[in-house]
Motif scaffolding. Sequence first.
Motif, PDB file in Angstrom:
ATOM      1  N   THR A  16      34.619  50.030  25.717  1.00  0.00           N
ATOM      2  CA  THR A  16      35.139  51.309  26.216  1.00  0.00           C
ATOM      3  C   THR A  16      36.565  51.135  26.724  1.00  0.00           C
ATOM      4  O   THR A  16      36.968  50.038  27.115  1.00  0.00           O
ATOM      5  N   THR A  17      37.311  52.220  26.726  1.00  0.00           N
ATOM      6  CA  THR A  17      38.711  52.138  27.180  1.00  0.00           C
ATOM      7  C   THR A  17      38.811  51.908  28.684  1.00  0.00           C
ATOM      8  O   THR A  17      39.777  51.335  29.158  1.00  0.00           O
ATOM      9  N   PHE A  18      37.783  52.348  29.448  1.00  0.00           N
ATOM     10  CA  PHE A  18      37.807  52.138  30.899  1.00  0.00           C
ATOM     11  C   PHE A  18      37.295  50.753  31.294  1.00  0.00           C
ATOM     12  O   PHE A  18      37.415  50.342  32.441  1.00  0.00           O
ATOM     13  N   SER A  57      36.561  55.880  23.692  1.00  0.00           N
ATOM     14  CA  SER A  57      37.560  56.542  24.530  1.00  0.00           C
ATOM     15  C   SER A  57      36.894  57.479  25.529  1.00  0.00           C
ATOM     16  O   SER A  57      35.982  58.230  25.182  1.00  0.00           O
ATOM     17  N   ASN A  58      37.367  57.398  26.761  1.00  0.00           N
ATOM     18  CA  ASN A  58      36.920  58.311  27.819  1.00  0.00           C
ATOM     19  C   ASN A  58      35.407  58.294  28.007  1.00  0.00           C
ATOM     20  O   ASN A  58      34.792  59.313  28.302  1.00  0.00           O
ATOM     21  N   VAL A  60      32.270  56.638  30.128  1.00  0.00           N
ATOM     22  CA  VAL A  60      31.899  55.877  31.315  1.00  0.00           C
ATOM     23  C   VAL A  60      30.417  55.553  31.198  1.00  0.00           C
ATOM     24  O   VAL A  60      29.588  56.451  31.069  1.00  0.00           O
TER      25      VAL A  60
END
Length: 69
Positions: A16-18, A57-58, A60
């Motif tokens: 994930t990007t986070f 992306s985006n 959580v």
Amino acid sequence: MASMQIQENVALAPLTTFKVGGPAKYFVKAKTPKEVSEAVAFAQSRGLPLFVLGGGSNLVVSDSGWRDW
């Protein structure tokens, strides 16, 4: 040609990007339409929920991960 490989307890944070989130109980990186079909059949045969992760992306994911609720 190899069949899809089912992995267990794969950390989702790196995907994930986070960069957060716990493990998925089961994980498949499907590269062909046949592998996608096999993954869907695997989930359905076991009554598991199915989640398709695209680019991550985006997204959580809880630190407790994604299980077979």
